[in-house]
Design a protein around this motif. Structure first.
Motif, PDB file in Angstrom:
ATOM      1  N   GLY A  88      41.797  32.848  54.788  1.00  0.00           N
ATOM      2  CA  GLY A  88      41.354  33.466  56.034  1.00  0.00           C
ATOM      3  C   GLY A  88      41.679  34.950  56.124  1.00  0.00           C
ATOM      4  N   GLU A  89      41.923  35.581  54.977  1.00  0.00           N
ATOM      5  CA  GLU A  89      42.265  37.008  54.984  1.00  0.00           C
ATOM      6  C   GLU A  89      41.099  37.835  54.445  1.00  0.00           C
ATOM      7  N   THR A  90      40.796  38.943  55.132  1.00  0.00           N
ATOM      8  CA  THR A  90      39.729  39.825  54.631  1.00  0.00           C
ATOM      9  C   THR A  90      40.352  40.932  53.773  1.00  0.00           C
ATOM     10  N   PHE A  91      39.504  41.645  53.056  1.00  0.00           N
ATOM     11  CA  PHE A  91      39.997  42.753  52.219  1.00  0.00           C
ATOM     12  C   PHE A  91      40.661  43.834  53.069  1.00  0.00           C
ATOM     13  N   GLY A  92      40.050  44.092  54.208  1.00  0.00           N
ATOM     14  CA  GLY A  92      40.614  45.105  55.092  1.00  0.00           C
ATOM     15  C   GLY A  92      42.024  44.732  55.513  1.00  0.00           C
ATOM     16  N   GLU A  93      42.220  43.454  55.835  1.00  0.00           N
ATOM     17  CA  GLU A  93      43.547  42.987  56.251  1.00  0.00           C
ATOM     18  C   GLU A  93      44.533  43.008  55.087  1.00  0.00           C
ATOM     19  N   MET A  94      44.045  42.674  53.913  1.00  0.00           N
ATOM     20  CA  MET A  94      44.931  42.653  52.742  1.00  0.00           C
ATOM     21  C   MET A  94      45.516  44.040  52.504  1.00  0.00           C
ATOM     22  N   LEU A  95      44.649  45.066  52.540  1.00  0.00           N
ATOM     23  CA  LEU A  95      45.151  46.421  52.314  1.00  0.00           C
ATOM     24  C   LEU A  95      46.128  46.827  53.420  1.00  0.00           C
ATOM     25  N   PHE A 131      36.006  55.501  44.958  1.00  0.00           N
ATOM     26  CA  PHE A 131      35.481  54.136  44.841  1.00  0.00           C
ATOM     27  C   PHE A 131      36.265  53.193  45.761  1.00  0.00           C
ATOM     28  N   PHE A 132      37.579  53.331  45.747  1.00  0.00           N
ATOM     29  CA  PHE A 132      38.453  52.447  46.526  1.00  0.00           C
ATOM     30  C   PHE A 132      38.306  52.739  48.023  1.00  0.00           C
ATOM     31  N   GLU A 133      38.298  54.030  48.334  1.00  0.00           N
ATOM     32  CA  GLU A 133      38.209  54.405  49.749  1.00  0.00           C
ATOM     33  C   GLU A 133      36.893  53.895  50.350  1.00  0.00           C
ATOM     34  N   VAL A 134      35.820  54.082  49.591  1.00  0.00           N
ATOM     35  CA  VAL A 134      34.502  53.642  50.060  1.00  0.00           C
ATOM     36  C   VAL A 134      34.489  52.127  50.248  1.00  0.00           C
ATOM     37  N   CYS A 135      34.974  51.416  49.239  1.00  0.00           N
ATOM     38  CA  CYS A 135      34.922  49.949  49.337  1.00  0.00           C
ATOM     39  C   CYS A 135      35.729  49.457  50.533  1.00  0.00           C
ATOM     40  N   PHE A 136      36.972  49.938  50.668  1.00  0.00           N
ATOM     41  CA  PHE A 136      37.795  49.425  51.763  1.00  0.00           C
ATOM     42  C   PHE A 136      37.267  49.879  53.130  1.00  0.00           C
ATOM     43  N   ALA A 137      36.665  51.056  53.182  1.00  0.00           N
ATOM     44  CA  ALA A 137      36.070  51.494  54.459  1.00  0.00           C
ATOM     45  C   ALA A 137      34.921  50.545  54.829  1.00  0.00           C
ATOM     46  N   LEU A 138      34.092  50.222  53.846  1.00  0.00           N
ATOM     47  CA  LEU A 138      32.964  49.315  54.124  1.00  0.00           C
ATOM     48  C   LEU A 138      33.482  47.915  54.480  1.00  0.00           C
ATOM     49  N   PHE A 139      34.496  47.458  53.746  1.00  0.00           N
ATOM     50  CA  PHE A 139      35.064  46.132  54.054  1.00  0.00           C
ATOM     51  C   PHE A 139      35.559  46.086  55.501  1.00  0.00           C
ATOM     52  N   VAL A 153      35.709  41.042  61.417  1.00  0.00           N
ATOM     53  CA  VAL A 153      35.159  40.601  60.134  1.00  0.00           C
ATOM     54  C   VAL A 153      35.700  39.209  59.837  1.00  0.00           C
ATOM     55  N   ASN A 154      34.790  38.297  59.511  1.00  0.00           N
ATOM     56  CA  ASN A 154      35.172  36.919  59.253  1.00  0.00           C
ATOM     57  C   ASN A 154      35.383  36.732  57.742  1.00  0.00           C
ATOM     58  N   SER A 155      36.506  36.133  57.390  1.00  0.00           N
ATOM     59  CA  SER A 155      36.818  35.992  55.952  1.00  0.00           C
ATOM     60  C   SER A 155      35.840  35.065  55.228  1.00  0.00           C
ATOM     61  N   ARG A 156      35.130  34.236  55.980  1.00  0.00           N
ATOM     62  CA  ARG A 156      34.152  33.347  55.332  1.00  0.00           C
ATOM     63  C   ARG A 156      32.849  34.092  55.004  1.00  0.00           C
ATOM     64  N   ASP A 157      32.744  35.301  55.540  1.00  0.00           N
ATOM     65  CA  ASP A 157      31.503  36.052  55.344  1.00  0.00           C
ATOM     66  C   ASP A 157      31.457  36.747  53.994  1.00  0.00           C
ATOM     67  N   VAL A 158      30.252  37.165  53.621  1.00  0.00           N
ATOM     68  CA  VAL A 158      30.064  37.887  52.370  1.00  0.00           C
ATOM     69  C   VAL A 158      30.748  39.250  52.498  1.00  0.00           C
ATOM     70  N   ALA A 159      31.519  39.610  51.454  1.00  0.00           N
ATOM     71  CA  ALA A 159      32.216  40.903  51.452  1.00  0.00           C
ATOM     72  C   ALA A 159      31.392  41.952  50.714  1.00  0.00           C
ATOM     73  N   PHE A 160      30.694  41.514  49.669  1.00  0.00           N
ATOM     74  CA  PHE A 160      29.880  42.451  48.890  1.00  0.00           C
ATOM     75  C   PHE A 160      28.897  41.680  48.022  1.00  0.00           C
ATOM     76  N   LEU A 161      27.962  42.418  47.438  1.00  0.00           N
ATOM     77  CA  LEU A 161      27.002  41.816  46.512  1.00  0.00           C
ATOM     78  C   LEU A 161      27.300  42.373  45.124  1.00  0.00           C
ATOM     79  N   GLN A 162      27.620  41.463  44.220  1.00  0.00           N
ATOM     80  CA  GLN A 162      27.943  41.852  42.843  1.00  0.00           C
ATOM     81  C   GLN A 162      26.697  41.591  41.985  1.00  0.00           C
ATOM     82  N   LEU A 163      26.628  42.257  40.851  1.00  0.00           N
ATOM     83  CA  LEU A 163      25.425  42.101  40.023  1.00  0.00           C
ATOM     84  C   LEU A 163      25.576  41.004  38.997  1.00  0.00           C
TER      85      LEU A 163
END
Ligand code: J2J
Length: 540
Positions: A24-31, A88-96, A179-189
């Protein structure tokens, strides 16, 4: 859940939650948590710059506020094409934190891929460097903007007519988003096998679990120093345990500007790197280089190799050359990751690609009719589990083929299993070339070549290569005015295809060998090119 994504069935979701996989933890919360607990410790080192957890946390907040002001909202997709840089990190965590979704593009992608990602993901923004590796990425942004004038283009460095990322770090606001931890965090290729790359929706819960287990298997802790050598948008250096697993464990990520021994070895010595990850061709390069350099690499405890099959001969050389443990990693952006364990006997580490990292990973090896085969035989690998997706993004038709009815993902890998449950990768039944870890969907490149007026038909296959493992060979049936291979390469480049997808070799022919069912026999084509290469070798 984001529209176009398949969630896990309720009973599985309950199970994974009950068993403590999904926390139940999101990336934003983890950081935030790491910043609160160890704010002063360094999270990322890049060149002379050291960024602490507290600073990363704060900069992510500021950037989230800037993104929000620009109009980026929860669930919006943002194509992120950044090399191994702190942004890269700042952008990802800001979006998260905003609940917006990065769509990870590789720095080597060109207009063909970028336009497709922007369009298919209906991206509201595209974030890119000004220049990287001698290429001006802003030309890609101009092309993307032409197709969608509403696209927000955000550039690091010299932004030209676009928004400069540096201007978006503003006073942080209290974000109203949940932000719900069950939700999609990102789209990977995905590596892809049919047509264009599929997008892989990874949720906070599932990916965070994969980081937790990866960090545990790789014995990461606060004192671990991970050297990011491969492009960090790749799933392997991102998560196995990679940059995110290292942050999860509270360790330090060191960014290498490039993968060569000349760039990486001094960093290992200076920064006391304890773990890094390579694809097999790079591992070969490092193995060849190590005896001729006098850098002190003694801090290195684990050298991971994955992304493509690492030969037993090369694997055997790792310990004598580096004095550290080898870890083979067989993973996929769709989920399942197999590791050899650090305390495994040498023969397992050298001869297998590891075993699933989680006890909740379900793995089946089956025949053509999806029947389980006997242990030791080679079959198709199917998998299901707490961090393996149940479907690609907006790909209903493809999903029906890529997943079984009960939700197992068809990996397209041919494998066998040892008595002790370790997996050996034996081959592949997907129409893909694995060029030193970079995946090429044959059909995608074939479709581009078919657009050339002088190409009647084309079939692309792999040919074996001592260094890259595989390279790609295009068999072409030309129309009357046969094109040259140089023309075709230029044609693909001009269509904006990433360079690694451009065939290494072209063979012109009148017809293709067929299977009994009348389909082009790629197996026979692989044999033709292999015989030809062997003959050339004998003649030399
Ligand atoms: C043989 N084939 C391998 C290996 C991947 C960790 C490590 C790798 C990836 C990755 C990843 C292989 N030996 N050791 O995402 O988290 C081939 C298989 C697999 C495909 C997946 C990770 N390791 N492969 O490589 O999504 O064919 O992920 O199905 O890029 O690479 O490719 P990709």
């Amino acid at each position: 859940m984001l529209t176009g994504c398949s969630s896990w069935p309720e009973d599985y979701a309950d199970l994974y939650e009950r068993e403590g996989c999904w926390k139940g933890e999101t990336f934003g919360e983890m950081l935030r948590d790491r910043a609160e607990r160890q704010g002063d410790r360094i999270a990322i080192t890049s060149g002379d710059r050291n960024m602490s957890y507290a600073e990363l946390d704060d900069r992510a907040d500021r950037l989230a506020a800037g993104f929000q002001e620009l109009g980026i909202k929860q669930m919006d997709r943002v194509v992120v094409q950044l090399p191994n840089v702190i942004e890269f990190f700042e952008v990802c965590f800001a979006l998260f934190r905003l609940g917006a979704l990065p769509v990870f593009a590789l720095p080597t992608h060109r207009s063909s891929e970028i336009n497709y990602f922007c369009e298919f993901a209906e991206a509201v923004a595209y974030i890119l460097p000004d220049k990287h590796a001698g290429f001006d990425h802003r030309t890609l942004a101009r092309g993307a903007k032409e197709k969608n004038e509403k696209l927000n283009v955000i550039v690091t460095g010299d932004a030209a007519e676009f928004v400069n990322l540096a201007d978006l770090y503003i006073d942080p606001k209290k974000l109203e988003v949940k932000v719900n931890s069950r939700d999609v965090a990102f789209l990977q290729l995905s590596g892809g096998s049919t047509g264009l790359s599929k997008l892989i929706p990874r949720t906070h819960d599932d990916y965070m679990y994969s980081l937790e287990v990866s960090a545990e298997v790789c014995q990461l802790d606060k004192d671990s120093v991970y050297l990011a050598v491969l492009p960090i948008a790749h799933n392997f250096p991102m998560s196995s345990p990679g940059i995110l697993g290292t942050l999860y464990a509270g360790g330090r990520v060191v960014l290498s500007p490039g993968p060569s021994p000349d760039e990486a070895f001094p960093l290992i010595e200076k920064q006391g790197v304890t773990i890094t990850a390579l694809v097999p061709p790079l591992a070969l390069r490092w193995l060849d280089a190590v005896s001729t350099r006098d850098h002190d690499l003694s801090s290195l405890q684990v050298l991971q190799v994955g992304g493509a099959k690492f030969s037993a001969e090369a694997a055997r050389r790792v310990f004598p050359a580096f004095g550290c443990k080898l870890q083979q990693v067989f993973g996929m952006a769709e989920g399942l990751v197999n590791y050899t364990r650090l305390d495994d006997p040498e023969e397992i580490i050298i001869n297998t690609q590891g075993r699933p990292m989680s006890k909740y990973d379900e793995v089946r090896i089956v025949d053509e009719e999806d029947r389980d085969i006997e242990q030791g035989q080679v079959g198709h690998l199917l998998t299901r589990g707490p961090y393996t997706i149940r479907g690609y993004y907006k790909a209903e038709e493809h999903n029906a083929k890529a997943f079984t009815l009960d939700g197992f993902y068809r990996t397209g890998d041919l494998v066998s299993k040892t008595e002790s449950g370790y997996i050996v990768v034996e081959g592949r039944d997907k129409d893909q070339i694995n060029r030193g870890g970079e995946k090429i969907a044959a059909e995608e490149v074939e479709n581009h070549l078919l657009a050339h007026g002088a190409v009647h038909d084309v079939a692309i296959v792999s040919m074996s290569d001592d260094y890259l493992g595989e390279r790609s060979c295009a068999f072409v049936i030309p129309r009357q005015d046969a094109p040259t291979s140089k023309e075709l390469k230029l044609f693909l480049k001009e269509r904006g295809l990433a360079a690694f997808k451009i065939p290494d070799r072209f063979e012109f022919t009148d017809s293709f060998p067929k299977t009994p069912l009348g389909k082009v026999s790629k197996k026979a084509l692989r044999q033709i090119i292999s015989d030809k290469l062997n003959n050339q070798l004998t003649l030399k």
